[in-house]
Design a protein around this motif. Structure first.
Motif, PDB file in Angstrom:
ATOM      1  N   PRO A  54       0.960  -1.243  -0.211  1.00  0.00           N
ATOM      2  CA  PRO A  54       0.074   0.073  -0.105  1.00  0.00           C
ATOM      3  C   PRO A  54       0.719   1.277  -0.039  1.00  0.00           C
ATOM      4  CG  PRO A  54      -0.673  -1.492   1.683  1.00  0.00           C
ATOM      5  CD  PRO A  54       0.420  -2.067   1.216  1.00  0.00           C
ATOM      6  N   TRP A  55       0.202   2.504  -0.592  1.00  0.00           N
ATOM      7  CA  TRP A  55       0.788   3.417  -0.533  1.00  0.00           C
ATOM      8  C   TRP A  55       1.202   4.107   0.895  1.00  0.00           C
ATOM      9  CZ3 TRP A  55       3.552   7.584  -2.220  1.00  0.00           C
ATOM     10  CH2 TRP A  55       3.510   8.789  -1.907  1.00  0.00           C
ATOM     11  N   ALA A  56       2.567   4.663   1.169  1.00  0.00           N
ATOM     12  CA  ALA A  56       2.740   5.077   2.472  1.00  0.00           C
ATOM     13  C   ALA A  56       2.223   6.457   2.727  1.00  0.00           C
ATOM     14  CB  ALA A  56       4.188   5.083   2.446  1.00  0.00           C
ATOM     15  N   GLY A  57       1.590   7.070   1.775  1.00  0.00           N
ATOM     16  CA  GLY A  57       1.096   8.500   2.115  1.00  0.00           C
ATOM     17  C   GLY A  57       1.947   9.603   2.076  1.00  0.00           C
ATOM     18  N   TRP A  58       1.937  10.930   1.919  1.00  0.00           N
ATOM     19  CA  TRP A  58       2.777  11.750   1.768  1.00  0.00           C
ATOM     20  C   TRP A  58       3.310  12.115   3.233  1.00  0.00           C
ATOM     21  CZ3 TRP A  58       4.624  12.834  -2.240  1.00  0.00           C
ATOM     22  CH2 TRP A  58       3.942  12.913  -3.509  1.00  0.00           C
ATOM     23  N   GLY A  59       2.665  11.763   4.463  1.00  0.00           N
ATOM     24  CA  GLY A  59       3.170  11.974   5.729  1.00  0.00           C
ATOM     25  C   GLY A  59       4.527  11.184   5.710  1.00  0.00           C
ATOM     26  N   ASN A  60       4.172   9.897   5.735  1.00  0.00           N
ATOM     27  CA  ASN A  60       5.458   9.018   5.587  1.00  0.00           C
ATOM     28  C   ASN A  60       6.556   9.338   4.741  1.00  0.00           C
ATOM     29  OD1 ASN A  60       4.557   7.278   7.783  1.00  0.00           O
ATOM     30  ND2 ASN A  60       3.303   6.157   6.255  1.00  0.00           N
ATOM     31  N   VAL A  61       6.290   9.856   3.515  1.00  0.00           N
ATOM     32  CA  VAL A  61       7.262   9.829   2.446  1.00  0.00           C
ATOM     33  C   VAL A  61       8.001  11.248   3.056  1.00  0.00           C
ATOM     34  CG1 VAL A  61       7.553  10.935   0.261  1.00  0.00           C
ATOM     35  CG2 VAL A  61       6.022   9.419   0.616  1.00  0.00           C
ATOM     36  N   ASN A  62       7.133  12.295   3.600  1.00  0.00           N
ATOM     37  CA  ASN A  62       8.055  13.561   3.972  1.00  0.00           C
ATOM     38  C   ASN A  62       8.714  13.276   5.122  1.00  0.00           C
ATOM     39  OD1 ASN A  62       6.948  15.230   2.155  1.00  0.00           O
ATOM     40  ND2 ASN A  62       5.031  15.724   3.527  1.00  0.00           N
ATOM     41  N   ALA A  63       8.395  12.260   6.153  1.00  0.00           N
ATOM     42  CA  ALA A  63       9.293  11.785   7.269  1.00  0.00           C
ATOM     43  C   ALA A  63      10.672  11.160   6.669  1.00  0.00           C
ATOM     44  CB  ALA A  63       8.288  11.035   8.155  1.00  0.00           C
ATOM     45  N   ALA A  64      10.439  10.299   5.719  1.00  0.00           N
ATOM     46  CA  ALA A  64      11.408   9.437   5.169  1.00  0.00           C
ATOM     47  C   ALA A  64      12.519  10.334   4.516  1.00  0.00           C
ATOM     48  CB  ALA A  64      10.973   8.623   4.307  1.00  0.00           C
ATOM     49  N   PHE A  65      11.875  11.586   4.102  1.00  0.00           N
ATOM     50  CA  PHE A  65      12.798  12.415   3.196  1.00  0.00           C
ATOM     51  C   PHE A  65      13.404  13.153   4.301  1.00  0.00           C
ATOM     52  CE2 PHE A  65      13.606  16.798   1.648  1.00  0.00           C
ATOM     53  CZ  PHE A  65      14.488  16.492   0.487  1.00  0.00           C
ATOM     54  N   ARG A  66      13.020  13.702   5.409  1.00  0.00           N
ATOM     55  CA  ARG A  66      13.841  14.448   6.466  1.00  0.00           C
ATOM     56  C   ARG A  66      14.679  13.541   6.890  1.00  0.00           C
ATOM     57  NH1 ARG A  66       8.330  16.189   7.646  1.00  0.00           N
ATOM     58  NH2 ARG A  66       8.263  14.629   9.384  1.00  0.00           N
ATOM     59  N   ARG A  67      14.569  12.253   7.189  1.00  0.00           N
ATOM     60  CA  ARG A  67      15.421  11.387   7.786  1.00  0.00           C
ATOM     61  C   ARG A  67      16.676  11.207   7.025  1.00  0.00           C
ATOM     62  NH1 ARG A  67      10.817   8.327   9.297  1.00  0.00           N
ATOM     63  NH2 ARG A  67      11.566   6.880   7.655  1.00  0.00           N
ATOM     64  N   SER A  68      16.483  11.290   5.478  1.00  0.00           N
ATOM     65  CA  SER A  68      17.503  10.774   4.798  1.00  0.00           C
ATOM     66  C   SER A  68      18.223  12.116   4.133  1.00  0.00           C
ATOM     67  CB  SER A  68      16.858   9.816   3.585  1.00  0.00           C
ATOM     68  OG  SER A  68      15.810  10.398   2.933  1.00  0.00           O
ATOM     69  N   PHE A  69      17.670  13.264   4.411  1.00  0.00           N
ATOM     70  CA  PHE A  69      17.998  14.481   3.680  1.00  0.00           C
ATOM     71  C   PHE A  69      19.499  14.691   3.669  1.00  0.00           C
ATOM     72  CE2 PHE A  69      19.032  19.067   3.602  1.00  0.00           C
ATOM     73  CZ  PHE A  69      18.546  19.296   2.385  1.00  0.00           C
ATOM     74  N   PHE A  70      20.016  14.619   4.758  1.00  0.00           N
ATOM     75  CA  PHE A  70      21.467  14.605   5.108  1.00  0.00           C
ATOM     76  C   PHE A  70      22.395  13.832   4.425  1.00  0.00           C
ATOM     77  CE2 PHE A  70      19.816  17.565   8.108  1.00  0.00           C
ATOM     78  CZ  PHE A  70      20.404  18.731   7.975  1.00  0.00           C
ATOM     79  N   ALA A  71      21.887  12.478   4.234  1.00  0.00           N
ATOM     80  CA  ALA A  71      22.478  11.446   3.758  1.00  0.00           C
ATOM     81  C   ALA A  71      22.686  11.539   2.035  1.00  0.00           C
ATOM     82  CB  ALA A  71      22.179   9.910   3.980  1.00  0.00           C
ATOM     83  N   ILE A  72      21.301  12.019   1.427  1.00  0.00           N
ATOM     84  CA  ILE A  72      21.453  12.047   0.027  1.00  0.00           C
ATOM     85  C   ILE A  72      21.992  13.414  -0.437  1.00  0.00           C
ATOM     86  CG2 ILE A  72      19.375  10.621  -0.241  1.00  0.00           C
ATOM     87  CD1 ILE A  72      17.653  12.658  -0.500  1.00  0.00           C
TER      88      ILE A  72
END
Length: 425
Positions: free
Chosen positions: A199-217
């Motif tokens: 199932p689609w994770a939802g924009w909330g989970n996408v945003n949270a994943a992006f914030r966690r990985s931002f500095f790595a990417i």
């Protein structure tokens, strides 16, 4: 006859399991003793090749990769890719390719990419309905992107041996690397008949994943953006990347202590010393074959045959593909480059373009038996039969050959970005 004797002797030494630097050094020593009667020129040759500031990039980029791996930044990268595309049929395969692409730009190592991504992705892919063979193939092939996408250790080594600009090669690898990742992704979508999307994770989970990985990417843009904008030289970019990795590990992830720093530095030192020994061996070997005029003989032979540059490149690519079945990337670079370089110069072949063609061919070497390193890495983390891993990787071999053909037909795929950025021909 001289070419045959040099190649057969060197290949025999490598097939004994001898380290690459030792095989190169012994072959060169025998040549020098036979033709010069002494090895007095060895010390000067080694010093001349190791006394270069550009070699600072080797330990610094290796250290950057080790710090990011220790900080476990890859987990957040995979979570982000999975959240963005994992809900689409075949999306988990695409997410795995995306993760490999990003991690390749962080680590510069195909083996590290396959090992790190594979440990997380293979169980997930199998859980969501992927056939094991598909999952193994995606990881084996996705891991090879570490050779093509900068900063790449084999790319740095080729640049040092050939004296081609590292900055130009780094930028030249971006578009082909993204193209190869896109080809892999399209295949994942088209072949995912048995794989059910979650199932689609939802924009909330996408945003949270992006914030966690931002500095790595952001690590690859910091390094490559600095080179592209003319802020850094390649050596300075490596130092900036190492400092950035330390800041991310200590201030963002906060899971990087003094023991981790020691481990990262120690592993970086061992890897760098190994590469420096190989470079020293290659320097002696290059000097020895120059003494016996082997590159000059090859140039004369090619000229006598009347081969066009494209025909010559096709022959070289076929030869390197065959060598890739038996030798590792480092050995192939160091054996072929000193011998072929004068001929390519004489024929006016663009060495930046050739360097990228070489990197794609070395990617193939990572997943072609019997000595495909990524095949054995995947076997080590899954205990899957090697035959199953080879079958899973087989379609990606054909896709890489397609990428190689596209690069041969359209050199601008590799050369457009570096020359646009001001790296002259």
């Amino acid at each position: 006859m001289t070419i045959f004797l040099v190649f057969s002797g060197l290949i025999f030494l490598l097939l004994t399991g001898m380290p690459v630097f030792a095989a190169l050094g012994i072959a060169a020593t025998v040549i020098l003793l036979l033709f010069e009667g002494n090895i007095g020129s060895v010390a000067d040759t080694v010093f001349a090749h190791l006394d270069k500031s550009i070699l600072l990039t080797v330990p610094l980029f290796v250290f950057m990769a080790n710090v990011m791996i220790k900080a476990r930044a890859i987990d957040d990268v995979f979570d982000l890719a999975n959240a963005v595309i994992g809900h689409v049929r075949g999306g988990l395969g695409v997410a795995t390719v995306m993760s490999c692409t990003i991690f390749a730009a962080i680590s510069g190592s195909s083996v590290a990419t396959a090992l790190s991504i594979g440990s997380s992705a293979i169980p997930q892919m199998k859980r969501f309905g992927y056939h094991e063979r598909q999952a193994l193939g995606v990881i084996a092939a996705g891991g090879t992107l570490g050779i093509l996408i900068p900063p790449s250790a084999p790319m740095i080594l080729f640049a040092i041996v050939s004296e081609v600009s590292i900055g130009a090669l780094f930028l030249a690898g971006i578009v082909p690397g993204v193209l190869m990742a896109l080809i892999f992704s399209i295949y994942c979508v088209m072949s995912a008949r048995d794989a059910s999307a979650h199932p689609w994770a939802g924009w909330g989970n996408v945003n949270a994943a992006f914030r966690r990985s931002f500095f790595a990417i952001m690590a690859p843009p910091v390094v490559l953006g600095g080179i592209y904008l003319g802020i850094f030289t390649a050596s300075e970019a490596a130092a900036a990347g190492s400092l950035y990795a330390l800041l991310v590990a200590t201030l963002v992830y906060r899971n990087f202590g003094f023991r981790d720093l020691w481990d990262a530095a120690y592993k970086s030192m061992r890897t760098s010393m190994m590469l420096f020994m190989i470079i020293a061996g290659a320097a002696i070997f290059g000097h020895a074959i120059t003494i016996i005029r082997l590159p000059h003989e090859i140039t004369q032979a090619v000229t006598a045959l009347g081969l066009q540059p494209l025909a010559f490149i096709l022959i070289v690519m076929a030869m390197i593909f065959l060598m890739g079945m038996f030798f590792e990337a480092v050995a192939i670079i160091l054996i072929t480059t000193p011998i072929l370089l004068p001929t390519m110069d004489a024929m006016g072949i663009d060495l930046v373009w050739y360097g990228i063609l070489l990197m794609v061919n070395l990617e193939l070497a990572m997943i072609t038996p019997p000595v495909g390193m990524n095949l054995f890495v995947i076997k080590g983390i899954t205990d899957a039969p090697l035959s199953e891993i080879v079958r899973g990787a087989a379609p990606f071999v054909m896709l890489m050959i397609l990428g190689l053909i596209l690069l041969l037909a359209f050199p601008a795929i590799a050369t457009w970005l570096p020359y646009t950025a001001g790296f002259g021909r």
